[in-house]
Design a protein around this motif. Structure first.
Motif, PDB file in Angstrom:
ATOM      1  N   ALA A  11      62.995 -99.058 -53.503  1.00 40.41           N
ATOM      2  CA  ALA A  11      62.280 -98.431 -54.614  1.00 40.41           C
ATOM      3  C   ALA A  11      60.779 -98.403 -54.338  1.00 40.41           C
ATOM      4  CB  ALA A  11      62.570 -99.186 -55.915  1.00 40.41           C
ATOM      5  N   VAL A  12      60.260 -99.483 -53.765  1.00 38.84           N
ATOM      6  CA  VAL A  12      58.850 -99.515 -53.371  1.00 38.84           C
ATOM      7  C   VAL A  12      58.576 -98.461 -52.302  1.00 38.84           C
ATOM      8  CG1 VAL A  12      57.060-100.893 -52.227  1.00 38.84           C
ATOM      9  CG2 VAL A  12      58.529-101.937 -53.971  1.00 38.84           C
ATOM     10  N   ALA A  13      59.465 -98.400 -51.293  1.00 41.11           N
ATOM     11  CA  ALA A  13      59.294 -97.427 -50.209  1.00 41.11           C
ATOM     12  C   ALA A  13      59.296 -96.004 -50.741  1.00 41.11           C
ATOM     13  CB  ALA A  13      60.410 -97.609 -49.178  1.00 41.11           C
ATOM     14  N   ALA A  14      60.139 -95.724 -51.746  1.00 39.75           N
ATOM     15  CA  ALA A  14      60.204 -94.380 -52.312  1.00 39.75           C
ATOM     16  C   ALA A  14      59.019 -94.089 -53.225  1.00 39.75           C
ATOM     17  CB  ALA A  14      61.512 -94.213 -53.097  1.00 39.75           C
ATOM     18  N   GLY A  30      50.007 -95.418 -46.157  1.00 37.15           N
ATOM     19  CA  GLY A  30      51.182 -95.867 -46.874  1.00 37.15           C
ATOM     20  C   GLY A  30      51.615 -97.264 -46.487  1.00 37.15           C
ATOM     21  N   ALA A  31      51.488 -97.621 -45.209  1.00 37.36           N
ATOM     22  CA  ALA A  31      51.915 -98.943 -44.741  1.00 37.36           C
ATOM     23  C   ALA A  31      51.156-100.060 -45.454  1.00 37.36           C
ATOM     24  CB  ALA A  31      51.722 -99.061 -43.233  1.00 37.36           C
ATOM     25  N   VAL A  32      49.881 -99.836 -45.726  1.00 34.38           N
ATOM     26  CA  VAL A  32      49.074-100.852 -46.408  1.00 34.38           C
ATOM     27  C   VAL A  32      49.578-101.060 -47.832  1.00 34.38           C
ATOM     28  CG1 VAL A  32      46.772-101.427 -47.247  1.00 34.38           C
ATOM     29  CG2 VAL A  32      47.044-100.393 -44.994  1.00 34.38           C
ATOM     30  N   LEU A  33      49.840 -99.955 -48.544  1.00 38.22           N
ATOM     31  CA  LEU A  33      50.345-100.070 -49.912  1.00 38.22           C
ATOM     32  C   LEU A  33      51.716-100.732 -49.947  1.00 38.22           C
ATOM     33  CD1 LEU A  33      49.312 -96.704 -51.627  1.00 38.22           C
ATOM     34  CD2 LEU A  33      48.272 -98.956 -51.849  1.00 38.22           C
ATOM     35  N   GLU A  34      52.548-100.442 -48.943  1.00 39.78           N
ATOM     36  CA  GLU A  34      53.878-101.055 -48.887  1.00 39.78           C
ATOM     37  C   GLU A  34      53.767-102.574 -48.720  1.00 39.78           C
ATOM     38  OE1 GLU A  34      55.657 -96.990 -46.932  1.00 39.78           O
ATOM     39  OE2 GLU A  34      55.447 -98.777 -45.681  1.00 39.78           O
ATOM     40  N   ILE A  35      52.864-103.021 -47.862  1.00 32.51           N
ATOM     41  CA  ILE A  35      52.672-104.462 -47.671  1.00 32.51           C
ATOM     42  C   ILE A  35      52.112-105.092 -48.948  1.00 32.51           C
ATOM     43  CG2 ILE A  35      51.355-106.210 -46.409  1.00 32.51           C
ATOM     44  CD1 ILE A  35      51.599-104.476 -43.929  1.00 32.51           C
ATOM     45  N   VAL A  36      51.115-104.429 -49.559  1.00 36.84           N
ATOM     46  CA  VAL A  36      50.509-104.960 -50.785  1.00 36.84           C
ATOM     47  C   VAL A  36      51.547-105.038 -51.903  1.00 36.84           C
ATOM     48  CG1 VAL A  36      48.820-104.487 -52.597  1.00 36.84           C
ATOM     49  CG2 VAL A  36      48.180-104.220 -50.196  1.00 36.84           C
ATOM     50  N   ALA A  37      52.384-104.000 -52.023  1.00 41.61           N
ATOM     51  CA  ALA A  37      53.433-104.017 -53.047  1.00 41.61           C
ATOM     52  C   ALA A  37      54.408-105.163 -52.805  1.00 41.61           C
ATOM     53  CB  ALA A  37      54.179-102.681 -53.052  1.00 41.61           C
ATOM     54  N   HIS A 266      62.444 -84.610 -33.157  1.00 37.13           N
ATOM     55  CA  HIS A 266      61.452 -85.624 -33.503  1.00 37.13           C
ATOM     56  C   HIS A 266      61.357 -85.811 -35.012  1.00 37.13           C
ATOM     57  CE1 HIS A 266      58.861 -86.635 -29.773  1.00 37.13           C
ATOM     58  NE2 HIS A 266      60.066 -86.253 -29.393  1.00 37.13           N
ATOM     59  N   LEU A 267      61.523 -84.725 -35.759  1.00 39.09           N
ATOM     60  CA  LEU A 267      61.503 -84.835 -37.216  1.00 39.09           C
ATOM     61  C   LEU A 267      62.655 -85.707 -37.713  1.00 39.09           C
ATOM     62  CD1 LEU A 267      60.568 -81.206 -38.345  1.00 39.09           C
ATOM     63  CD2 LEU A 267      59.147 -83.257 -38.466  1.00 39.09           C
ATOM     64  N   LYS A 268      63.806 -85.579 -37.076  1.00 40.96           N
ATOM     65  CA  LYS A 268      64.966 -86.400 -37.460  1.00 40.96           C
ATOM     66  C   LYS A 268      64.704 -87.874 -37.165  1.00 40.96           C
ATOM     67  CE  LYS A 268      68.160 -82.618 -36.479  1.00 40.96           C
ATOM     68  NZ  LYS A 268      69.128 -82.088 -35.499  1.00 40.96           N
ATOM     69  N   GLY A 273      63.148 -93.245 -39.144  1.00 43.38           N
ATOM     70  CA  GLY A 273      62.225 -94.373 -39.024  1.00 43.38           C
ATOM     71  C   GLY A 273      61.303 -94.501 -40.222  1.00 43.38           C
ATOM     72  N   TYR A 274      60.432 -93.500 -40.419  1.00 44.70           N
ATOM     73  CA  TYR A 274      59.430 -93.574 -41.476  1.00 44.70           C
ATOM     74  C   TYR A 274      60.027 -93.372 -42.866  1.00 44.70           C
ATOM     75  CZ  TYR A 274      56.096 -93.346 -37.634  1.00 44.70           C
ATOM     76  OH  TYR A 274      55.401 -93.597 -36.491  1.00 44.70           O
ATOM     77  N   GLY A 275      61.224 -92.771 -42.928  1.00 49.02           N
ATOM     78  CA  GLY A 275      61.848 -92.561 -44.225  1.00 49.02           C
ATOM     79  C   GLY A 275      62.706 -93.724 -44.686  1.00 49.02           C
ATOM     80  N   PHE A 276      63.133 -94.579 -43.782  1.00 43.65           N
ATOM     81  CA  PHE A 276      64.054 -95.652 -44.157  1.00 43.65           C
ATOM     82  C   PHE A 276      63.686 -97.002 -43.549  1.00 43.65           C
ATOM     83  CE2 PHE A 276      68.544 -97.444 -43.333  1.00 43.65           C
ATOM     84  CZ  PHE A 276      68.470 -98.266 -44.441  1.00 43.65           C
ATOM     85  N   LEU A 277      63.780 -97.122 -42.226  1.00 45.53           N
ATOM     86  CA  LEU A 277      63.714 -98.424 -41.586  1.00 45.53           C
ATOM     87  C   LEU A 277      62.309 -99.039 -41.576  1.00 45.53           C
ATOM     88  CD1 LEU A 277      66.064 -97.620 -38.577  1.00 45.53           C
ATOM     89  CD2 LEU A 277      66.602 -99.075 -40.550  1.00 45.53           C
TER      90      LEU A 277
END
Length: 405
Positions: A11-14, A30-37, A266-268, A273-277
């Motif tokens: 939910a945070v990632a989304a 985005g990575a910074v906000l994900e870590i802060v969250a 590459h988009l896949k 990667g960036y969409g899930f893992l």
């Protein structure tokens, strides 16, 4: 197995991309906000989410995939030719400064392992640099090529050093070096075998035919490569992230022009990667971030700007070597700031160091906090300098959909 904690992490990632879209002027990747969250929702603050088996497993895979995508960004063509000498000179300067800074921190009692801290300071967030340089139309200019070349060399060196000296599987440095050469030899065999297989008309047609069907054969073969080299790295006594990183570099060598010839591929991979893992890894890193250790005393807090300055010294100062390539003063400064932008390898080094008792929790927290600040502050300053350089040289910046990764 419970999915409750994983649900919150996802939910945070989304939610982070929507927050960035609502506040487009917010200069935070985005990575910074994900870590802060993760910090806010984790045990350090609200304690509504913890790291269980499901979250931990996906986080480990996410770290490997992040390093795979970093390896995929490395274009070996940037590390050869007339600019290779300058990139090599900059890397030598970086390694020397990293060793000196690590030793000084050790003498001052601020680093348990100077080698670990020095290794963490060597890397650059290559995945963040590429879209930034595209956005200002500098990707094909000397400043862009030298910066990417220097970042690639730093990223490779950091991952190799981390795997050589800080693996949970202990063996002597000589044996580790021999095993590393064996892994590199295996990677080259895979490259040669894949290139030879690519000359087969039947196989090429089969891959082309199955690539965009439900078979998704290119993605399946890529995952086989990533997991296979990660497993081999573990069997040889290294961290799995080394195998994942090498897998990215191998794939780039096998198919260097994939982004032009079959861009959907590459988009896949980036979607997976960036969409899930990868977000799972960053949010989990935030959940595990020891906020209490960081604010345990004023001295620990003061280590954050100290580590940030160390990043700028180790990665930024060697960019002075690029002046001889005809770069302006603004471009040299921008290149130094971008090369000092680092987060994923710092988080990985801190995580591994904590597992091996090679770094104290307060120092690990301060180091990660410095990495977070670097990806917020340094690119902003670099963009201003590159914009000024573009105006001075009469070049118009190109528009690009790239974003901070």
């Amino acid at each position: 197995m419970s999915y409750d904690n994983l649900l919150i992490v996802l939910a945070v990632a989304a939610g982070v991309p929507f927050l960035l879209a609502m506040v487009p002027r917010l200069p935070v990747p985005g990575a910074v906000l994900e870590i802060v969250a993760g910090v806010v929702l984790g045990p350090a603050v609200l304690n509504v989410v913890t790291v269980d088996a499901a979250v931990q497993s996906l986080s480990i895979i996410g770290l490997g995939f992040l390093l795979f995508l970093a390896g995929l960004e490395i274009d070996i063509r940037q590390l050869r030719g007339p600019r290779a000498r300058l990139v090599g000179l900059g890397l030598v300067g970086t390694l020397a400064l990293a060793a000196i800074v690590g030793l000084l921190l050790r003498v001052a009692g601020l680093a348990e392992s100077p080698l670990l801290v020095g290794t963490a300071l060597v890397a650059t967030s290559l995945g963040l640099l590429v879209p930034i340089l595209k956005d200002v139309g500098a990707i094909d200019r000397p400043v862009g090529q030298l910066t990417i070349g220097g970042a690639s060399a730093g990223e490779i060196s950091a991952v190799v050093l981390l795997s050589l000296f800080f693996s949970e599987h202990s063996s002597g440095p000589g044996a580790k070096l021999l095993l590393l050469l064996s892994l590199a030899g295996l990677a080259m065999l895979i490259v040669l075998a894949s290139m030879r297989a690519g000359r087969s008309m039947w196989l090429s047609r089969a891959v082309e035919m199955l690539a965009d069907t439900s078979a998704q054969v290119r993605v399946r073969l890529t995952m086989l490569l990533v997991v296979g080299l990660s497993a081999m790295a573990l069997h040889l006594g290294f961290e799995a992230i080394l195998g994942a990183f090498i897998a990215g570099a191998v794939l780039r060598l096998i198919d260097p022009d994939a982004e032009q010839t079959h861009p959907q591929f590459h988009l896949k991979l980036e979607g997976l990667g960036y969409g899930f893992l990868v977000p799972v890894f960053f949010v989990t890193s935030g959940i595990q971030f020891d906020l209490g250790a960081l604010f345990s005393d004023a001295e620990t807090v003061l280590r954050v700007p100290m580590f940030l300055a160390a990043l700028l010294l180790v990665r930024g100062l060697p960019a002075l070597a690029y002046r001889s390539a005809g770069l302006s003063r603004a471009e040299v400064m921008a290149s130094g700031l971008l090369q000092a932008t680092s987060l994923p390898v710092i988080v990985a080094a801190a995580t591994i160091g904590l597992k091996l008792d090679a770094i104290r929790p307060e120092n690990a927290a301060a180091l990660v906090a410095a990495g977070l600040l670097s990806v917020v502050v340094f690119p902003l300053l670099a963009l201003r300098l590159l914009g000024r350089s573009t105006v001075q040289t009469g070049r118009r910046p190109m528009s690009s959909p790239g974003g901070g990764r």
